[in-house]
Design a protein around this motif. Structure first.
Motif, PDB file in Angstrom:
ATOM      1  N   ILE A 161       1.287  -0.780   0.040  1.00 47.63           N
ATOM      2  CA  ILE A 161      -0.086   0.149   0.441  1.00 47.63           C
ATOM      3  C   ILE A 161       1.066   1.198   0.480  1.00 47.63           C
ATOM      4  O   ILE A 161       0.643   2.200  -0.539  1.00 47.63           O
ATOM      5  N   LYS A 162       2.508   1.205   0.423  1.00 49.91           N
ATOM      6  CA  LYS A 162       2.958   2.269   0.792  1.00 49.91           C
ATOM      7  C   LYS A 162       3.213   2.813  -0.368  1.00 49.91           C
ATOM      8  O   LYS A 162       3.241   3.649  -1.176  1.00 49.91           O
ATOM      9  N   TYR A 197       3.142  11.332   2.690  1.00 45.36           N
ATOM     10  CA  TYR A 197       3.918  10.272   3.068  1.00 45.36           C
ATOM     11  C   TYR A 197       4.410   9.842   3.547  1.00 45.36           C
ATOM     12  O   TYR A 197       3.951   9.215   4.495  1.00 45.36           O
ATOM     13  N   ILE A 198       5.275  10.535   4.214  1.00 40.49           N
ATOM     14  CA  ILE A 198       5.280  10.918   5.879  1.00 40.49           C
ATOM     15  C   ILE A 198       4.324  10.189   7.182  1.00 40.49           C
ATOM     16  O   ILE A 198       4.226   9.277   7.557  1.00 40.49           O
ATOM     17  N   LEU A 199       3.270  11.561   6.794  1.00 43.77           N
ATOM     18  CA  LEU A 199       2.014  10.880   7.346  1.00 43.77           C
ATOM     19  C   LEU A 199       1.475   9.397   7.101  1.00 43.77           C
ATOM     20  O   LEU A 199       1.056   9.656   7.855  1.00 43.77           O
ATOM     21  N   SER A 200       1.596   9.309   6.134  1.00 47.13           N
ATOM     22  CA  SER A 200       0.819   8.107   6.071  1.00 47.13           C
ATOM     23  C   SER A 200       1.286   7.072   6.242  1.00 47.13           C
ATOM     24  O   SER A 200       1.052   5.905   6.992  1.00 47.13           O
ATOM     25  N   GLU A 201       3.002   7.293   6.096  1.00 44.97           N
ATOM     26  CA  GLU A 201       3.786   6.341   6.737  1.00 44.97           C
ATOM     27  C   GLU A 201       3.770   6.262   8.657  1.00 44.97           C
ATOM     28  O   GLU A 201       3.897   5.184   8.923  1.00 44.97           O
ATOM     29  N   ARG A 202       3.299   6.995   9.005  1.00 41.54           N
ATOM     30  CA  ARG A 202       3.442   7.295  10.507  1.00 41.54           C
ATOM     31  C   ARG A 202       2.040   6.546  11.545  1.00 41.54           C
ATOM     32  O   ARG A 202       1.775   5.999  12.169  1.00 41.54           O
ATOM     33  N   VAL A 203       0.635   6.809   9.901  1.00 41.41           N
ATOM     34  CA  VAL A 203      -0.564   6.466  10.644  1.00 41.41           C
ATOM     35  C   VAL A 203       0.195   4.789  10.091  1.00 41.41           C
ATOM     36  O   VAL A 203      -0.726   4.150  10.891  1.00 41.41           O
ATOM     37  N   PHE A 204       0.762   4.056   9.377  1.00 40.46           N
ATOM     38  CA  PHE A 204       1.043   3.040   9.017  1.00 40.46           C
ATOM     39  C   PHE A 204       1.637   2.183  10.561  1.00 40.46           C
ATOM     40  O   PHE A 204       1.076   1.210  11.356  1.00 40.46           O
ATOM     41  N   GLN A 205       2.890   3.224  11.221  1.00 35.90           N
ATOM     42  CA  GLN A 205       2.643   2.562  12.089  1.00 35.90           C
ATOM     43  C   GLN A 205       2.382   2.824  13.122  1.00 35.90           C
ATOM     44  O   GLN A 205       2.632   1.755  14.336  1.00 35.90           O
ATOM     45  N   ASP A 258      11.181  11.851  23.201  1.00 33.96           N
ATOM     46  CA  ASP A 258      10.201  11.945  22.760  1.00 33.96           C
ATOM     47  C   ASP A 258      11.416  12.118  21.122  1.00 33.96           C
ATOM     48  O   ASP A 258      12.326  13.538  20.905  1.00 33.96           O
ATOM     49  N   ASN A 259      11.363  11.516  20.160  1.00 31.29           N
ATOM     50  CA  ASN A 259      12.940  11.478  19.046  1.00 31.29           C
ATOM     51  C   ASN A 259      12.863  12.296  18.173  1.00 31.29           C
ATOM     52  O   ASN A 259      12.263  11.855  17.375  1.00 31.29           O
ATOM     53  N   LEU A 260      13.511  13.710  17.805  1.00 28.46           N
ATOM     54  CA  LEU A 260      12.808  14.435  16.770  1.00 28.46           C
ATOM     55  C   LEU A 260      13.051  13.842  14.547  1.00 28.46           C
ATOM     56  O   LEU A 260      12.714  13.893  14.017  1.00 28.46           O
ATOM     57  N   LEU A 261      14.090  12.761  15.293  1.00 31.08           N
ATOM     58  CA  LEU A 261      14.975  12.518  14.613  1.00 31.08           C
ATOM     59  C   LEU A 261      13.693  11.289  13.637  1.00 31.08           C
ATOM     60  O   LEU A 261      14.070  11.249  12.082  1.00 31.08           O
ATOM     61  N   ASP A 262      13.243  10.814  14.981  1.00 34.76           N
ATOM     62  CA  ASP A 262      12.221   9.589  14.131  1.00 34.76           C
ATOM     63  C   ASP A 262      11.178  10.015  12.545  1.00 34.76           C
ATOM     64  O   ASP A 262      10.321  10.227  13.710  1.00 34.76           O
ATOM     65  N   PHE A 263      11.324  10.984  12.757  1.00 34.16           N
ATOM     66  CA  PHE A 263       9.941  11.088  11.051  1.00 34.16           C
ATOM     67  C   PHE A 263       9.727  10.343  11.383  1.00 34.16           C
ATOM     68  O   PHE A 263       7.735  10.857  10.723  1.00 34.16           O
ATOM     69  N   LEU A 264       8.877   8.773  10.916  1.00 36.82           N
ATOM     70  CA  LEU A 264       8.478   7.242  10.209  1.00 36.82           C
ATOM     71  C   LEU A 264       7.860   7.132  11.493  1.00 36.82           C
ATOM     72  O   LEU A 264       6.720   6.181  11.419  1.00 36.82           O
ATOM     73  N   HIS A 265       7.714   7.255  12.899  1.00 28.97           N
ATOM     74  CA  HIS A 265       6.423   6.840  13.757  1.00 28.97           C
ATOM     75  C   HIS A 265       6.127   8.057  14.417  1.00 28.97           C
ATOM     76  O   HIS A 265       6.933   9.142  14.820  1.00 28.97           O
ATOM     77  N   PRO A 266       4.816   8.583  15.038  1.00 31.10           N
ATOM     78  CA  PRO A 266       4.407   9.069  16.044  1.00 31.10           C
ATOM     79  C   PRO A 266       5.662   9.048  16.951  1.00 31.10           C
ATOM     80  O   PRO A 266       6.754   8.244  17.430  1.00 31.10           O
ATOM     81  N   PHE A 267       4.992  10.234  18.005  1.00 31.62           N
ATOM     82  CA  PHE A 267       6.502  10.194  19.193  1.00 31.62           C
ATOM     83  C   PHE A 267       5.802   9.342  19.941  1.00 31.62           C
ATOM     84  O   PHE A 267       4.842   8.895  20.121  1.00 31.62           O
TER      85      PHE A 267
END
Length: 282
Positions: A161-162, A197-205, A258-267
């Motif tokens: 899907i991604k 896309y990054i937002l959708s990745e965070r939703v999937f995670q 919370d880690n600001l370098l981890d763009f692909l996961h929610p906090f």
């Protein structure tokens, strides 16, 4: 306060985010349909019982690990075999899914399976180790949660899907670049599409966390929500330790851990709260 280098796990999170920014659907498709290729190019080694690998993966330790992964796979209701690989990394990940042409692959960091400094291997945790109270070592159930959330993504073919989202983004950007609009329009579109896309990745995670809890419940683990929260809380405490002991870490780790370098996961704090508030028979 010393200025220590950025942790290798945080560098890895940043590099994964940078890779996402490249939006390479061809590579994503190749790795989805042929997961073993993704394993090969990333230098991961299949976890298997092999006399030639006895020194690195003793059969007495590997056999129960493989059995547990099979058990979790069955609890995830994945109808095909999932091949586990030892990943020389810090992050759990996966390749493939229901529609891949070869067996899906599960990538597990080596330190989660074969714990160092005299600690037991995964599935063989001893009560006297009290791993739940350790900051840098995850317990068996915490490790099960990380494995389960990857299996949940394999079950739902999240990677496919991604990849479809990536293709749609590139098509949209190409169309705008092919028109007579000024460069500002397609550039703005690309930035917006990348953010989407990054937002959708965070939703999937975020979804993967809840799938992990469900699979633990099917596995018969007591209080699976608390297991998941404990695993994420341990990651948060690791971040706080780095923040307290490094001036550099204070630039990207918030007071919340919370880690600001981890763009692909929610906090982490958001993920913990979401799991705590999720409804279900867990």
């Amino acid at each position: 306060m010393p200025i220590s280098p950025i942790g290798s796990d945080h560098i890895e999170q940043l590099s994964r985010a940078a890779e996402v920014a490249l939006i390479n659907p061809a590579k994503s498709c190749l790795q989805y349909f042929f997961p073993f290729i993704g394993a090969f190019f990333n230098g991961f080694h299949e976890l298997r019982i092999d006399p030639s690998l006895e020194a690195a993966m003793p059969s007495r330790l590997t056999a129960p690990i493989l059995a547990e992964i099979t058990n979790l796979t069955n609890c995830a209701q994945i109808e095909r075999e999932v091949v586990p690989y030892i990943a020389l990394s810090h992050t759990f990940s996966n390749c493939g899914g229901s529609y891949s042409l070869t067996k899906p692959a599960l990538f597990i960091p080596e330190q989660h399976l074969f714990r160092k400094d005299g600690h037991s291997a995964f599935t063989q945790e001893r009560a006297d180790e009290n791993l739940a109270q350790e900051r840098w070592i995850f317990s068996d159930n915490e490790t099960r949660f990380f494995i389960a959330r990857e299996l949940g993504q394999i079950k739902e073919s999240s990677a496919l899907i991604k990849t479809a989202v990536k293709v749609a983004i590139l098509v949209a950007v190409f169309i705008f670049f092919a028109t007579k609009f000024s460069a500002i329009v397609p550039t703005s579109l690309f930035i917006g599409a990348l953010g989407l896309y990054i937002l959708s990745e965070r939703v999937f995670q975020a979804r993967a966390d809840l799938l992990g809890v469900q699979i633990l419940s099917q596995r018969g683990i007591r209080n699976p929500k608390q297991v998941a929260i404990a695993a994420l809380e341990k990651m948060r405490q690791q971040n706080l330790y780095r923040r307290e002991n490094s001036t550099l870490a204070r630039l990207y780790i918030l007071e919340s851990g919370d880690n600001l370098l981890d763009f692909l996961h929610p906090f982490l704090s958001t993920r913990i709260e979401r799991i705590n508030n999720c409804e279900g028979n867990f």
